[in-house]
Design an enzyme around this catalytic site. Sequence first.
Site, PDB file in Angstrom:
ATOM      1  N   ASP A  64       1.095  -1.052   0.113  1.00 38.19           N
ATOM      2  CA  ASP A  64       0.153   0.343  -0.271  1.00 38.19           C
ATOM      3  C   ASP A  64       1.238   1.449   0.122  1.00 38.19           C
ATOM      4  OD1 ASP A  64      -1.834   2.203   0.500  1.00 38.19           O
ATOM      5  OD2 ASP A  64      -2.746   1.232   2.329  1.00 38.19           O
ATOM      6  N   VAL A  65       1.077   2.291  -1.059  1.00 36.74           N
ATOM      7  CA  VAL A  65       1.684   3.352  -1.358  1.00 36.74           C
ATOM      8  C   VAL A  65       1.282   4.288  -0.172  1.00 36.74           C
ATOM      9  CG1 VAL A  65       2.434   2.640  -3.677  1.00 36.74           C
ATOM     10  CG2 VAL A  65       0.930   3.541  -3.125  1.00 36.74           C
ATOM     11  N   SER A 143      -3.071  15.015 -13.951  1.00 33.29           N
ATOM     12  CA  SER A 143      -4.448  15.143 -14.319  1.00 33.29           C
ATOM     13  C   SER A 143      -5.250  16.063 -15.084  1.00 33.29           C
ATOM     14  CB  SER A 143      -5.528  14.918 -13.299  1.00 33.29           C
ATOM     15  OG  SER A 143      -6.800  14.743 -14.093  1.00 33.29           O
ATOM     16  N   TYR A 156     -10.081  15.726  -5.483  1.00 29.86           N
ATOM     17  CA  TYR A 156      -9.037  15.222  -6.204  1.00 29.86           C
ATOM     18  C   TYR A 156      -8.485  16.306  -6.590  1.00 29.86           C
ATOM     19  CZ  TYR A 156      -7.614  12.746 -11.085  1.00 29.86           C
ATOM     20  OH  TYR A 156      -6.919  11.932 -11.607  1.00 29.86           O
TER      21      TYR A 156
END
Length: 250
Positions: A64-65, A143, A156
Amino acid sequence: MNHPATHTDRVAVVTGSAQGFGRAIAVELAQRGADIVAIDLRDAAETVAEVEEAGRRAVSIQADVTDPDAVQGAREQAFDTFGTVDILVNNAGSYPFKDFFDVDYAFWKKIHALNLDSQFLTAQAFCPSMRDNGWGRVVNIASNSLGLAVPSLSHYMSSKGGVVGFTRGLATDLAPFGITVNAVAPTASRTPGGEETFPTEVLDNVASMQAIRRNGVASDVTGTVCFLSSEDCAFVTGQTIMADGGLVRL
Ligand SMILES: NC(=O)c1ccc[n+]([C@@H]2O[C@H](COP(=O)([O-])OP(=O)(O)OC[C@H]3O[C@@H](n4cnc5c(N)ncnc54)[C@H](O)[C@@H]3O)[C@@H](O)[C@H]2O)c1
């Protein structure tokens, strides 16, 4: 497609590489000559098989990063396997829609932990060896939503805005050691995560606004990531490149 041997004998860590963009990036890096450390919550067995098909070595590390101890464990496993790391591609991330008034602090922190804090943890784990080698490449996945008026994505966009800022700051700090740091910003795309998250109307709408009027797929970011992780980008650092069909112009 035959790819040029731009990454011969480099060792590349790619996070979130069991599927989607991360898997496509890992496989093309291997096709260009790199060995791969595939870090993901899930077993990246299919990615490893594709890398081996390309004639390179790969190790799947389930970690899990967002967990500092797990990232340190992944670092140890990567060094036990390959002895060094030259390239870090920070790709793991998630992009759930949520209306701002439904976002609680726990959710906000969870999104930032995965999309932003993880990039800090992996950079701290893998960049010291690049510094010692006097050569390294970091590519962070951002993104194109940062340049758009997309509703229900403030959590986000904040995390990905952080990715762009981190990329700019780290580029300055690591430049003296021959390490470049850049980001790639994809558009809403037909990856497994994208198809789960975006209704068809959203994907169609995004495609209709792009200069290149089709949905992005996983292979649409690989060329840019490979350029930014190659020798060719030795004088390019701190940049965010839109690999998004020409939707957002900087
Ligand atoms: N697909 C899109 O439309 C799109 C658009 C712009 C940006 N992005 C960015 O691209 C990146 C990859 O997106 P994708 O569409 O390939 O996603 P995806 O959901 O298809 O794949 C993400 C991978 O990351 C892994 N992962 C998730 N949480 C993890 C954790 N805590 N530790 C380790 N691994 C973890 C998952 O297991 C999965 O294999 C993300 O950073 C995302 O924000 C995607």
